[in-house]
Design a protein around this motif. Structure first.
Motif, PDB file in Angstrom:
ATOM      1  N   SER A 409       0.827  -1.204   0.000  1.00  0.00           N
ATOM      2  CA  SER A 409       0.000   0.000   0.000  1.00  0.00           C
ATOM      3  C   SER A 409       0.858   1.249   0.000  1.00  0.00           C
ATOM      4  N   ARG A 410       1.931   1.238   0.760  1.00  0.00           N
ATOM      5  CA  ARG A 410       2.817   2.412   0.828  1.00  0.00           C
ATOM      6  C   ARG A 410       3.562   2.600  -0.484  1.00  0.00           C
ATOM      7  N   ILE A 411       3.940   1.495  -1.126  1.00  0.00           N
ATOM      8  CA  ILE A 411       4.632   1.601  -2.415  1.00  0.00           C
ATOM      9  C   ILE A 411       3.714   2.219  -3.459  1.00  0.00           C
ATOM     10  N   GLU A 412       2.470   1.745  -3.516  1.00  0.00           N
ATOM     11  CA  GLU A 412       1.528   2.257  -4.515  1.00  0.00           C
ATOM     12  C   GLU A 412       1.165   3.712  -4.265  1.00  0.00           C
ATOM     13  N   ILE A 416       7.358   5.474  -0.312  1.00  0.00           N
ATOM     14  CA  ILE A 416       8.682   4.884  -0.109  1.00  0.00           C
ATOM     15  C   ILE A 416       9.681   5.611  -0.996  1.00  0.00           C
ATOM     16  N   HIS A 417      10.813   6.006  -0.436  1.00  0.00           N
ATOM     17  CA  HIS A 417      11.880   6.680  -1.161  1.00  0.00           C
ATOM     18  C   HIS A 417      13.205   5.989  -0.858  1.00  0.00           C
ATOM     19  N   ILE A 418      14.048   5.928  -1.856  1.00  0.00           N
ATOM     20  CA  ILE A 418      15.365   5.320  -1.689  1.00  0.00           C
ATOM     21  C   ILE A 418      16.303   6.333  -1.036  1.00  0.00           C
ATOM     22  N   GLU A 419      16.937   5.944   0.070  1.00  0.00           N
ATOM     23  CA  GLU A 419      17.896   6.804   0.775  1.00  0.00           C
ATOM     24  C   GLU A 419      19.226   6.077   0.840  1.00  0.00           C
ATOM     25  N   GLU A 420      20.219   6.626   0.161  1.00  0.00           N
ATOM     26  CA  GLU A 420      21.502   5.956   0.043  1.00  0.00           C
ATOM     27  C   GLU A 420      22.379   6.202   1.265  1.00  0.00           C
ATOM     28  N   THR A 421      23.035   5.141   1.704  1.00  0.00           N
ATOM     29  CA  THR A 421      24.064   5.214   2.744  1.00  0.00           C
ATOM     30  C   THR A 421      25.246   4.373   2.281  1.00  0.00           C
ATOM     31  N   ARG A 422      26.363   4.547   2.948  1.00  0.00           N
ATOM     32  CA  ARG A 422      27.565   3.792   2.570  1.00  0.00           C
ATOM     33  C   ARG A 422      27.423   2.340   3.010  1.00  0.00           C
ATOM     34  N   CYS A 423      27.637   1.416   2.054  1.00  0.00           N
ATOM     35  CA  CYS A 423      27.462  -0.007   2.339  1.00  0.00           C
ATOM     36  C   CYS A 423      28.644  -0.794   1.787  1.00  0.00           C
ATOM     37  N   ASN A 424      28.913  -1.951   2.439  1.00  0.00           N
ATOM     38  CA  ASN A 424      29.938  -2.877   1.986  1.00  0.00           C
ATOM     39  C   ASN A 424      29.233  -4.134   1.513  1.00  0.00           C
ATOM     40  N   LEU A 464      18.521  -0.865   3.883  1.00  0.00           N
ATOM     41  CA  LEU A 464      17.291  -1.476   4.359  1.00  0.00           C
ATOM     42  C   LEU A 464      16.514  -2.088   3.203  1.00  0.00           C
ATOM     43  N   ARG A 465      16.350  -1.349   2.096  1.00  0.00           N
ATOM     44  CA  ARG A 465      15.584  -1.853   0.960  1.00  0.00           C
ATOM     45  C   ARG A 465      16.326  -2.977   0.242  1.00  0.00           C
ATOM     46  N   MET A 466      17.648  -2.878   0.183  1.00  0.00           N
ATOM     47  CA  MET A 466      18.414  -3.942  -0.446  1.00  0.00           C
ATOM     48  C   MET A 466      18.279  -5.246   0.331  1.00  0.00           C
ATOM     49  N   ASN A 553      12.774  -1.067  -9.104  1.00  0.00           N
ATOM     50  CA  ASN A 553      12.443   0.057  -9.987  1.00  0.00           C
ATOM     51  C   ASN A 553      12.816   1.386  -9.363  1.00  0.00           C
ATOM     52  N   LEU A 554      12.587   1.523  -8.049  1.00  0.00           N
ATOM     53  CA  LEU A 554      12.967   2.760  -7.366  1.00  0.00           C
ATOM     54  C   LEU A 554      14.475   2.968  -7.392  1.00  0.00           C
ATOM     55  N   MET A 555      15.228   1.854  -7.468  1.00  0.00           N
ATOM     56  CA  MET A 555      16.692   1.934  -7.549  1.00  0.00           C
ATOM     57  C   MET A 555      17.162   2.060  -8.996  1.00  0.00           C
ATOM     58  N   HIS A 556      16.192   2.254  -9.944  1.00  0.00           N
ATOM     59  CA  HIS A 556      16.483   2.385 -11.381  1.00  0.00           C
ATOM     60  C   HIS A 556      17.178   1.139 -11.920  1.00  0.00           C
ATOM     61  N   GLY A 557      16.772  -0.029 -11.423  1.00  0.00           N
ATOM     62  CA  GLY A 557      17.323  -1.285 -11.890  1.00  0.00           C
ATOM     63  C   GLY A 557      16.278  -2.121 -12.589  1.00  0.00           C
TER      64      GLY A 557
END
Length: 731
Positions: A409-412, A416-424, A464-466, A553-557
């Protein structure tokens, strides 16, 4: 009711039949109107063109007649002057060459001629400047019939001469006899005197010989410079309306007047030609089409304008009718489409509600059933423990169902927004392995992760989304892979990416039951399951793959699936991730696995702020069993009052609900953080709320809270957070 449906259908068919013939009828009517308007305009053009030609002919004929009369009068004036000259010669009888030359010069000046000469019987011409042999072009009349001879002499003096010659008698020096007197005017002089051209250059006259050679030529801006008008027209002119250059030439050879119409340099010309009496020459008067068409074209333009207005009005009416037709068609199509969509929506809604009803009732049935069994067997500790463990498992499954529905429901709704942080990346895979390892072991599945193909390990992404994508894919792999199977996660870099990005490919593969090609096409659609849990025995909402695709899709993938029944499934994700500029050496950052639940909370004082009595009771029991000294408050205002009255040190930590009457958790936290006593204002506060989304966690932190716990409470997670905050405070 059954009797009315055929009636409605017949009515609808009647309306459709009425509408169906409207479009062809309108088309035919439009064609008729356009064709009739075109015919009217063509007729107007033809009529106007003929009128222009007739008017042009009348105008040019009159103008040429006037020019011819003027030219004849000019020649007659020259003849009169010549007669005066002859009479003067006979009276004065100059006997020597000098006296004769002076006489000729004086008479030339008196007559304003450009040339004056006396012709003897030998054909010699006596002028003011000397004697020369008569040119063959000189025409000398043999007898005096009162009609002068007209001739044309080229290249004498500064230009071409028009010569007028009359017979004469008298004695000349050296015993010669006078036979004729000739007077000439330069062609350009005669053109100016006769006004053969207009200054605007749209109407002008020329004098030509029958072969087209110019006697008097006025400048023509559209016709090239040439000594012969027919040669110039042969090169540049295009004749129309039945006229031709050959017909023109034949008229001049026969001495007939006439008119010609032709085009020069894109402009229509009309030329009228008429013979000059007493000569074999012709005066040709030429006029541009626009000189006379301006007034005539007013009629044509008025008729055209009226026709176009009429056409516009008719087309406007037809357009209005056609618009009504389109609206009717669109309305019918819209109603039909809405009907289909409503039927499909109702069908999908009914199917979803049916599936969700079963999937929700299944854990609810287990929770209620085992609760009844636990109450009946309260003395049997072993059975009660077994019943409670099953209740807990069913509750967790029910929570997962609710979370999936809310997440979709939140996606539609675009929340939901993609928020980038540094990840390994390898670290993410190691943590993923730790999370899924237990489930893999329960089903005796081989679980493999591979990041050997990763060149740049440090990236920016929404961790989190990944993780949510990984867990959804791996959760399905665990569900649909039989015992003894294999599940693998491979991350590698391949292909090209924009500067500063890396092209990553994530492959999640299992050796499970696979999917049919038909279902694989719609696996990412919401609420789709190849088989319901009733048939497969595997529970789920059918939302996980749709959630996964929307996150990608939100990550443009992109995400694709390769599968076949009985051959397992492979999900392939391709995504470009922004690279960290300075990459740490591989393996430089160790994975920290935190073990929770081992903290010593004895003597720790905690304030639970919760408006729901049952939720308060649950929290109090759990916390007191862990060794906490617990106090409670039913809303934020009571909590603030207790903190201020008891002072610093009264509580080591506050568990704060968000949605409460009187004063909510955010407002209470801000009030506490604003207290003057810094020790009291800095008391740790953890949100304990049913607002479980990521933006709710951020809102809690922005309000000044130290952490966030989602309801229903995960006891292990709660103790982990409490231990982390309380132990860090001690250190």
């Amino acid at each position: 009711m059954e009797q009315r449906f055929p009636k409605k259908n017949r009515q609808a068919e009647g309306e459709h039949s009425k509408v169906s013939w409207l479009l062809p009828a309108l088309g035919i009517l439009v064609v008729v109107v356009v064709l009739s308007t075109w015919w009217l305009l063509q007729s107007a053009r033809t009529t106007t063109g003929k009128a222009v030609q007739d008017l042009s002919r009348l105008y040019l004929e009159e103008l040429t007649l006037q020019q011819t009369s003027q030219f004849a009068e000019a020649l007659d004036d020259q003849a009169q002057l010549l007669r005066t000259t002859v009479h003067s010669f006979q009276e004065q009888s100059p006997g020597d060459p000098e006296t004769l030359a002076a006489f000729v010069g004086r008479m030339k000046e008196v007559s304003s001629a450009d040339f004056l000469g006396l012709v003897d019987s030998r054909g010699m011409v006596y002028t003011e400047s000397g004697i020369f042999q008569k040119s063959p072009e000189f025409r000398v009349p043999e007898e005096d019939h009162g009609v002068p001879a007209i001739s044309f002499l080229q290249g004498l003096g500064r230009g071409n001469l028009v010569l007028v010659t009359i017979p004469a008698q008298g004695d000349l020096p050296d015993g010669q006899r006078l036979t004729a007197v000739v007077m000439g005017l330069y062609a350009d002089t005669m053109a100016r005197q006769l006004s053969l051209s207009e200054t605007r250059g749209r109407s002008f006259s020329n004098v030509v010989m029958p072969d087209g050679s110019y006697v008097i030529r006025t400048r023509h801006t559209h016709l090239r410079e040439d000594s012969n008008v027919f040669e110039a027209l042969q090169k540049d002119a295009w004749f129309a309306d039945g006229y031709s250059l050959e017909g023109w030439q034949q008229d001049l050879e026969a001495g007939r007047p006439g008119m010609a119409s032709y085009e020069l340099q894109g402009l229509m010309h009309y030329t009228y030609y008429m013979p000059i009496a007493g000569t074999d020459w012709f005066i040709m008067t030429t006029m541009h089409y626009d000189l006379i068409s301006g007034s005539v074209s007013v009629i044509q333009s008025t008729l055209t304008r009226n026709s176009m207005v009429q056409l516009a009005l008719v087309l406007l009416v037809l357009s209005a009718l056609f618009l009504v037709y389109l609206l009717m068609q669109k309305r019918n199509e819209s109603l039909h489409l809405e009907k289909i969509q409503a039927e499909e929506g109702n069908k999908a809604k009914s199917l979803f509600l049916s599936n969700m009803s079963h999937d929700i009732r299944t854990p609810m049935n287990a929770i209620i059933g085992f609760t009844h069994l636990a109450v009946k067997n309260v003395e049997d500790t072993g059975k009660v423990r077994d019943y409670l463990e099953k209740i807990l498992a069913s509750s967790n499954h029910l929570l997962a169902l609710i979370n999936d529905v809310l997440e979709m429901s939140r996606i539609e709704s675009g929340k939901i927004h993609i928020e980038e942080t540094r990840c390994n990346i390898p670290e993410m895979l190691r943590e993923l392995y730790e999370i899924m390892h237990g489930q893999m072991e329960e089903k005796h599945l081989e679980f493999v992760t591979d990041t050997s193909g990763v060149v740049h390990e440090q990236v920016y992404c929404d961790r989190l989304r990944m993780n949510q994508v990984f867990l959804n894919l791996l959760g399905n792999a665990v569900k649909f892979t039989p015992e003894g199977g294999r599940v693998s996660v491979v991350v590698e870099q391949e292909g090209e990416a924009p500067e500063g990005f890396g092209a990553y490919v994530i492959r999640v593969r299992d050796t499970g039951i696979g999917m049919t090609p038909e279902f694989a096409k719609k696996v990412f659609q919401p609420f789709e399951r190849e088989r319901t849990s009733t048939v497969s025995g595997i529970q789920g909402t059918g939302l996980g793959m749709s959630i996964t695709r929307n996150i990608v899709n939100l990550m443009h993938g992109t995400i694709d699936v390769v599968t076949a029944p009985g051959r397992g499934t492979e999900f392939i994700i391709r995504v470009a991730l922004r690279l960290v500029e300075q990459q740490e050496p591989a393996g430089a950052k160790a994975v920290k696995v935190q073990k929770t639940g081992g903290g010593d909370f004895a003597g720790k004082k905690i304030l639970v702020v919760e408006d729901n009595e049952l939720n308060r009771e649950i929290a109090l029991e759990i916390l007191m069993e862990a060794g906490f000294q617990v106090d409670e408050a039913e809303d934020g205002s009571v909590a603030l009052e207790k903190l201020c009255s008891l002072g610093p040190g009264a509580y080591d930590l506050v568990l704060m609900d968000i949605q409460m009457p009187v004063m909510d958790g955010y407002q209470a936290t801000r009030m506490i953080r604003g207290l003057d006593d810094r020790r009291l204002a800095e008391v740790p506060i953890i949100a304990m709320t049913a607002n479980a989304f990521d933006e709710d966690r951020k809102a809690a932190l922005e309000a000044g809270m130290n952490g966030h716990l989602a309801k229903p409470l995960d006891v292990g997670m709660m103790f982990s957070v409490l231990e982390e905050i309380l132990c860090s405070g001690e250190n």
